[in-house]
Design a protein around this motif. Structure first.
Motif, PDB file in Angstrom:
ATOM      1  N   SER A  10       0.737  -1.271   0.200  1.00 38.76           N
ATOM      2  CA  SER A  10       0.128   0.154   0.005  1.00 38.76           C
ATOM      3  C   SER A  10       0.758   1.228   0.094  1.00 38.76           C
ATOM      4  CB  SER A  10      -0.967   0.095   1.255  1.00 38.76           C
ATOM      5  OG  SER A  10      -0.185   0.055   2.464  1.00 38.76           O
ATOM      6  N   GLN A  11       2.263   1.204   0.221  1.00 38.05           N
ATOM      7  CA  GLN A  11       3.164   2.289  -0.012  1.00 38.05           C
ATOM      8  C   GLN A  11       3.617   2.726  -1.242  1.00 38.05           C
ATOM      9  OE1 GLN A  11       6.084   1.660   3.207  1.00 38.05           O
ATOM     10  NE2 GLN A  11       4.631   0.571   4.843  1.00 38.05           N
ATOM     11  N   ASN A  12       2.616   2.855  -2.092  1.00 38.92           N
ATOM     12  CA  ASN A  12       2.972   3.296  -3.303  1.00 38.92           C
ATOM     13  C   ASN A  12       4.003   2.442  -3.972  1.00 38.92           C
ATOM     14  OD1 ASN A  12       1.224   5.329  -3.440  1.00 38.92           O
ATOM     15  ND2 ASN A  12       2.536   6.410  -2.300  1.00 38.92           N
ATOM     16  N   LEU A  13       3.826   0.917  -4.097  1.00 34.18           N
ATOM     17  CA  LEU A  13       4.913   0.218  -4.514  1.00 34.18           C
ATOM     18  C   LEU A  13       4.341  -0.648  -5.813  1.00 34.18           C
ATOM     19  CD1 LEU A  13       6.913  -1.327  -1.538  1.00 34.18           C
ATOM     20  CD2 LEU A  13       7.245   0.837  -2.862  1.00 34.18           C
ATOM     21  N   GLN A  14       3.221  -0.196  -6.135  1.00 33.67           N
ATOM     22  CA  GLN A  14       2.483  -0.830  -7.451  1.00 33.67           C
ATOM     23  C   GLN A  14       2.569   0.151  -8.488  1.00 33.67           C
ATOM     24  OE1 GLN A  14      -1.060  -2.069  -5.502  1.00 33.67           O
ATOM     25  NE2 GLN A  14      -0.451  -4.150  -5.684  1.00 33.67           N
ATOM     26  N   CYS A  15       2.977  -0.453  -9.611  1.00 34.11           N
ATOM     27  CA  CYS A  15       2.892   0.316 -10.883  1.00 34.11           C
ATOM     28  C   CYS A  15       1.608   0.753 -11.060  1.00 34.11           C
ATOM     29  CB  CYS A  15       3.731  -0.411 -11.827  1.00 34.11           C
ATOM     30  SG  CYS A  15       3.484   0.444 -13.736  1.00 34.11           S
ATOM     31  N   PRO A  16       1.306   2.079 -11.838  1.00 34.42           N
ATOM     32  CA  PRO A  16      -0.090   2.395 -11.938  1.00 34.42           C
ATOM     33  C   PRO A  16      -0.593   2.062 -13.407  1.00 34.42           C
ATOM     34  CG  PRO A  16       1.339   4.308 -11.307  1.00 34.42           C
ATOM     35  CD  PRO A  16       2.136   3.128 -11.515  1.00 34.42           C
ATOM     36  N   ILE A  17       0.567   1.254 -13.995  1.00 38.43           N
ATOM     37  CA  ILE A  17       0.033   0.793 -15.227  1.00 38.43           C
ATOM     38  C   ILE A  17      -0.303  -0.792 -15.366  1.00 38.43           C
ATOM     39  CG2 ILE A  17       0.860   0.084 -17.637  1.00 38.43           C
ATOM     40  CD1 ILE A  17       2.561   2.973 -17.806  1.00 38.43           C
ATOM     41  N   CYS A  18       0.814  -1.603 -14.701  1.00 35.92           N
ATOM     42  CA  CYS A  18       0.658  -2.880 -14.661  1.00 35.92           C
ATOM     43  C   CYS A  18       0.105  -3.450 -13.415  1.00 35.92           C
ATOM     44  CB  CYS A  18       1.866  -3.707 -14.828  1.00 35.92           C
ATOM     45  SG  CYS A  18       3.268  -3.499 -13.749  1.00 35.92           S
ATOM     46  N   LEU A  19      -0.209  -2.592 -12.298  1.00 33.79           N
ATOM     47  CA  LEU A  19      -0.685  -2.686 -11.174  1.00 33.79           C
ATOM     48  C   LEU A  19       0.208  -3.883 -10.340  1.00 33.79           C
ATOM     49  CD1 LEU A  19      -4.510  -2.571 -11.725  1.00 33.79           C
ATOM     50  CD2 LEU A  19      -2.969  -0.821 -11.194  1.00 33.79           C
ATOM     51  N   ASN A  20       1.320  -4.173 -10.564  1.00 30.19           N
ATOM     52  CA  ASN A  20       2.177  -5.038 -10.054  1.00 30.19           C
ATOM     53  C   ASN A  20       3.219  -4.275  -9.400  1.00 30.19           C
ATOM     54  OD1 ASN A  20       0.715  -7.369 -10.910  1.00 30.19           O
ATOM     55  ND2 ASN A  20       1.744  -7.413 -13.109  1.00 30.19           N
ATOM     56  N   CYS A  30       7.932  14.393 -14.390  1.00 27.41           N
ATOM     57  CA  CYS A  30       6.856  14.896 -13.506  1.00 27.41           C
ATOM     58  C   CYS A  30       7.009  14.111 -12.145  1.00 27.41           C
ATOM     59  CB  CYS A  30       5.524  14.492 -14.115  1.00 27.41           C
ATOM     60  SG  CYS A  30       5.371  13.039 -14.792  1.00 27.41           S
ATOM     61  N   SER A  31       7.838  13.390 -11.937  1.00 30.62           N
ATOM     62  CA  SER A  31       8.020  12.720 -10.540  1.00 30.62           C
ATOM     63  C   SER A  31       7.119  11.466 -10.290  1.00 30.62           C
ATOM     64  CB  SER A  31       7.669  13.469  -9.250  1.00 30.62           C
ATOM     65  OG  SER A  31       8.603  14.660  -9.486  1.00 30.62           O
ATOM     66  N   HIS A  32       6.437  11.018 -11.263  1.00 31.90           N
ATOM     67  CA  HIS A  32       5.655   9.812 -11.531  1.00 31.90           C
ATOM     68  C   HIS A  32       6.544   8.704 -11.738  1.00 31.90           C
ATOM     69  CE1 HIS A  32       1.966  12.577 -11.908  1.00 31.90           C
ATOM     70  NE2 HIS A  32       1.978  11.698 -10.610  1.00 31.90           N
ATOM     71  N   THR A  33       6.280   7.603 -10.935  1.00 29.75           N
ATOM     72  CA  THR A  33       7.292   6.332 -11.263  1.00 29.75           C
ATOM     73  C   THR A  33       6.286   5.104 -12.031  1.00 29.75           C
ATOM     74  OG1 THR A  33       8.429   6.823  -9.676  1.00 29.75           O
ATOM     75  CG2 THR A  33       8.623   4.785 -10.224  1.00 29.75           C
ATOM     76  N   PHE A  34       7.007   4.544 -12.912  1.00 31.17           N
ATOM     77  CA  PHE A  34       6.567   3.354 -13.444  1.00 31.17           C
ATOM     78  C   PHE A  34       7.420   2.067 -13.882  1.00 31.17           C
ATOM     79  CE2 PHE A  34       4.606   7.230 -14.877  1.00 31.17           C
ATOM     80  CZ  PHE A  34       3.001   7.168 -14.604  1.00 31.17           C
ATOM     81  N   CYS A  35       6.949   1.178 -14.096  1.00 28.56           N
ATOM     82  CA  CYS A  35       8.003  -0.027 -14.314  1.00 28.56           C
ATOM     83  C   CYS A  35       8.632   0.387 -15.735  1.00 28.56           C
ATOM     84  CB  CYS A  35       7.367  -1.601 -14.666  1.00 28.56           C
ATOM     85  SG  CYS A  35       6.515  -2.068 -13.128  1.00 28.56           S
ATOM     86  N   LYS A  36      10.152  -0.048 -15.984  1.00 34.57           N
ATOM     87  CA  LYS A  36      10.764   0.332 -16.960  1.00 34.57           C
ATOM     88  C   LYS A  36       9.998  -0.308 -18.375  1.00 34.57           C
ATOM     89  CE  LYS A  36      14.845  -1.407 -18.377  1.00 34.57           C
ATOM     90  NZ  LYS A  36      16.107  -1.600 -18.234  1.00 34.57           N
ATOM     91  N   GLY A  37       9.630  -1.680 -18.119  1.00 39.44           N
ATOM     92  CA  GLY A  37       8.961  -2.539 -19.149  1.00 39.44           C
ATOM     93  C   GLY A  37       7.847  -1.661 -19.648  1.00 39.44           C
ATOM     94  N   ILE A 141       1.021 -11.562  -8.680  1.00 44.92           N
ATOM     95  CA  ILE A 141      -0.368 -11.344  -8.475  1.00 44.92           C
ATOM     96  C   ILE A 141      -0.480 -10.049  -7.798  1.00 44.92           C
ATOM     97  CG2 ILE A 141      -2.268 -12.444  -6.809  1.00 44.92           C
ATOM     98  CD1 ILE A 141      -1.833 -13.823  -9.306  1.00 44.92           C
ATOM     99  N   THR A 142      -1.668  -9.369  -7.789  1.00 48.59           N
ATOM    100  CA  THR A 142      -1.891  -7.988  -7.149  1.00 48.59           C
ATOM    101  C   THR A 142      -3.093  -8.469  -6.165  1.00 48.59           C
ATOM    102  OG1 THR A 142      -1.490  -6.969  -9.212  1.00 48.59           O
ATOM    103  CG2 THR A 142      -2.590  -5.824  -7.617  1.00 48.59           C
ATOM    104  N   THR A 143      -3.074  -7.952  -4.855  1.00 45.48           N
ATOM    105  CA  THR A 143      -4.049  -8.345  -3.929  1.00 45.48           C
ATOM    106  C   THR A 143      -5.053  -7.262  -4.060  1.00 45.48           C
ATOM    107  OG1 THR A 143      -2.995  -6.728  -2.171  1.00 45.48           O
ATOM    108  CG2 THR A 143      -2.144  -9.291  -2.405  1.00 45.48           C
ATOM    109  N   LYS A 144      -6.306  -7.696  -3.550  1.00 43.78           N
ATOM    110  CA  LYS A 144      -7.660  -6.615  -3.544  1.00 43.78           C
ATOM    111  C   LYS A 144      -7.556  -6.042  -2.192  1.00 43.78           C
ATOM    112  CE  LYS A 144      -9.927 -10.184  -6.524  1.00 43.78           C
ATOM    113  NZ  LYS A 144     -11.401 -10.941  -6.505  1.00 43.78           N
ATOM    114  N   HIS A 145      -6.393  -6.266  -1.334  1.00 43.14           N
ATOM    115  CA  HIS A 145      -6.653  -5.633  -0.094  1.00 43.14           C
ATOM    116  C   HIS A 145      -6.825  -4.061  -0.118  1.00 43.14           C
ATOM    117  CE1 HIS A 145      -5.596  -4.974   4.211  1.00 43.14           C
ATOM    118  NE2 HIS A 145      -4.729  -3.930   3.515  1.00 43.14           N
TER     119      HIS A 145
END
Length: 622
Positions: A10-20, A30-37, A141-145
């Motif tokens: 929950s501490q912003n460690l999930q990529c906003p694109i792939c959700l992993n 712009c300071s936003h982070t994403f997986c390189k892939g 797997i991405t959790t639904k928590h």
């Protein structure tokens, strides 16, 4: 461990694109982070030359060298991801706290093996989504928590604010967001809407993919049809080529036979002269030998009478004149008049398979005339309409007919160093200051700018030429030893070539090479894009002035500046000698050794000095 894995997630460690969990977290401007892939795939999909648009805020970030790997890695996020991979999750049900193996998305519990088995036996848990802990840690797997509210620690963020686009707890939703006029949904309702929207988009994606796939299949069918057309055309071209080659071979045989026939007649004449003189030689030798017998013994009677007769015969033979060298020389000269005239470019359309013709021709000076201003002429160029244009360094372009008549003078206010014409009649002029300008066929300035040229002081003089194959203008500079290539539309040079010699006059050849004056006495051939000289020719310290014929061969006027004689010789594109056209014609010696040679469309040759114009014409025997 005290901290649950999904709390860390929950501490912003999930990529906003792939959700992993982030893989190689990459930071945008712009300071936003994403997986390189994910960014790599996004960058390819956006198809922008060197920038990527952030999917969160839409701000652009430059991608160095168009490679996402060159963007900055988010090191703090990367460290937190590594921490998760090194953590172990314990069972949240057992009191013994063994290591958890699975996680139930609905119950929000991590379970050891035993607890999982018990969980699986209960019917009311049969539809729960249970995943492996290792898959959560690896990001598979991405959790639904849902997270706990930071303001109300006992509350779960089970509501969703449409305006803020984030989950909130019930109390925050009612106390803050609703009062602000925001639209609050239950978390499940928002998720259902989101899933429905995604399903609709996926359906559209499937439909679009089907259409694109059908279109690709259609294109492939069209490509197959074009391939068939290409094969058919290739076969037709190959067949036509073979037929053309056969016709050219037949034409070659006819020309060779014509050449042999003409020269054999002259050879027969020479052979007749040779046989006649051999017979005379035999008579001299035979009678001389008989007369020589008279020295063996004293002669009297019949022997003396016979000897006197033989002496008289020998005297008559010796009284014949000496051999006439002019006859065989004239016959050989007549043979030199037999030439092969290639088909010219303008004539090729009349019979594209014709090689040329054999003819007997002789070159001679037909006209010589002074230019109006002494020591003025800087250049000469062939015009598309068949005339020759002669440029003056004092101003003006003199237009000359093939008969040597100076018809008119245009551009009188332009001091010309070099001039050249495009096939459509447009004129490129290089003035004495090395400014390059473009004029229409009616000699009106077209206001086309050519940049990054060299001034006269810095660049020196040089040549000017047009390459009609790719519509470029070539301009050489002697001092800096460079060749600049411009597009006809103007602008800065599209290519610059450094030479190790001073390029003077330049001409383009059909082979893609450039004919260039290496210095005042040497002509060379080199590749248009390279500086290596492939072929060269020079002649006894004579000044050289080259030109390219309409048939693609090379003409060079060799001038003895001291004695005032000019000779013109024809060469192949590799500068192999073909024939001598003009030999040692007397000219008026100019103050400066600047010479120019060009061919008229009608075949006459124009040769000029800074003061004088000479027209040479070929006379064809009947």
């Amino acid at each position: 461990m005290a901290t649950r894995i999904n709390d860390l997630l929950s501490q912003n460690l999930q990529c906003p694109i792939c959700l992993n969990i982030y893989k190689e977290p990459t930071l945008l401007a712009c300071s936003h982070t994403f997986c390189k892939g994910c960014l790599s795939r996004l960058f390819k999909s956006q198809q922008e030359s060197a920038k990527i648009s952030c999917p969160v805020c839409r701000k652009s970030t430059a991608v160095p060298s168009r490679d996402v790997s060159n963007l900055q890695i988010n090191i703090p996020i990367q460290a937190m991801v590594e921490d998760i991979k090194n953590q172990s999750q314990i069972c949240t049900i057992c009191k013994d706290k063994p290591l958890a193996a699975t996680y139930c998305q609905e119950c929000d519990d991590f379970m050891c093996v035993d607890c999982y088995k018990t969980h699986a036996k209960w019917d009311k848990f049969s539809g729960h989504d249970v995943v492996k802990v290792d898959d959560i840690i690896s990001g598979k797997i991405t959790t639904k928590h849902r997270r706990k509210c930071k303001k109300h620690r006992s509350e779960v963020e089970e509501c969703f604010c449409v305006e803020c686009k984030k989950y909130v707890c019930f109390r925050c939703g009612m106390m803050e967001h609703t009062k602000a006029g925001h639209n609050i949904l239950e978390g499940m309702e928002h998720e259902d809407q989101q899933k429905e929207k995604i399903r609709e988009l996926q359906n559209k994606v499937d439909v679009k993919k089907g259409k694109v796939d059908d279109y690709i299949s259609f294109i492939e069918k069209q490509q197959a049809k074009l391939h068939i057309v290409q094969e058919q055309l290739t076969d037709e071209i190959s067949q036509t080529c073979e037929e053309s080659i056969q016709q050219l071979k037949e034409r070659r045989d006819i020309l060779v036979e014509d050449c042999k026939s003409r020269l054999n007649e002259m050879n027969k004449e020479l052979q007749g002269m040779k046989d006649e003189n051999k017979l005379e030689m035999g008579q001299i030798e035979d009678v001389g030998a008989l007369v020589g017998n008279g020295v063996k013994v004293p002669l009297e009677g019949e022997a003396l009478a016979a000897h006197e007769t033989l002496c008289q015969d020998l005297e008559e033979i010796l009284a014949n004149g000496d051999p006439d060298y002019s006859k065989p020389r004239d016959t050989t000269k007549q043979g030199h008049k037999v030439t092969f005239q290639r088909v010219r470019c303008q004539q090729a359309g009349q019979n594209e398979l014709d090689l040329g013709k054999i003819e007997e021709a002789e070159w001679s000076l037909k006209k010589s005339t002074d230019f109006p201003v002494k020591d003025a002429i800087n250049c000469m160029a062939s015009m598309p309409d068949g005339r020759i244009a002669v440029g003056s360094r004092f101003g003006g372009l003199v237009l000359v007919s093939s008969t040597g008549c100076m018809q008119s003078t245009v551009m009188k206010d332009v001091a010309i160093r070099q001039v050249v014409f495009f096939p459509d009649g447009n004129v490129v002029v290089r003035d004495i200051h090395n400014k390059i300008s473009m004029y229409s066929k009616s000699f009106v300035n077209l206001d086309v700018s050519f940049g990054q040229s060299f001034s006269s002081d810095k660049g020196g003089f040089g040549g000017l030429e047009v390459d009609t194959k790719d519509n470029t203008i070539l301009c050489s500079f002697t001092k800096v030893k460079k060749l600049l290539m411009y597009k006809a539309m103007g602008g800065n040079p599209v290519n610059k070539i450094q030479y190790n010699f001073e390029p003077h006059q330049i001409f383009t050849l059909r082979s893609g090479r450039v004919l260039v004056m290496i210095n005042d006495f040497t002509v060379g051939v080199l590749d248009a894009t390279k500086s290596t000289i492939e072929f060269r020719v020079t002649k006894d310290g004579s000044y050289a002035s080259p030109a390219v014929c309409l048939d693609g061969s090379v003409l060079i006027a060799w001038v003895d500046h001291t004695k005032g004689f000019v000779s013109i010789e024809q060469y192949s594109r590799e500068l192999h000698p073909i024939r001598s056209l003009i030999r040692n014609v007397k000219i008026a010696v100019p103050q400066h050794p600047y010479y120019h040679l060009r061919e008229f469309l009608t075949g006459e040759l124009a040769f000029c000095t800074p003061d004088h114009l000479y027209i040479f014409k070929k006379t064809i025997s009947a």
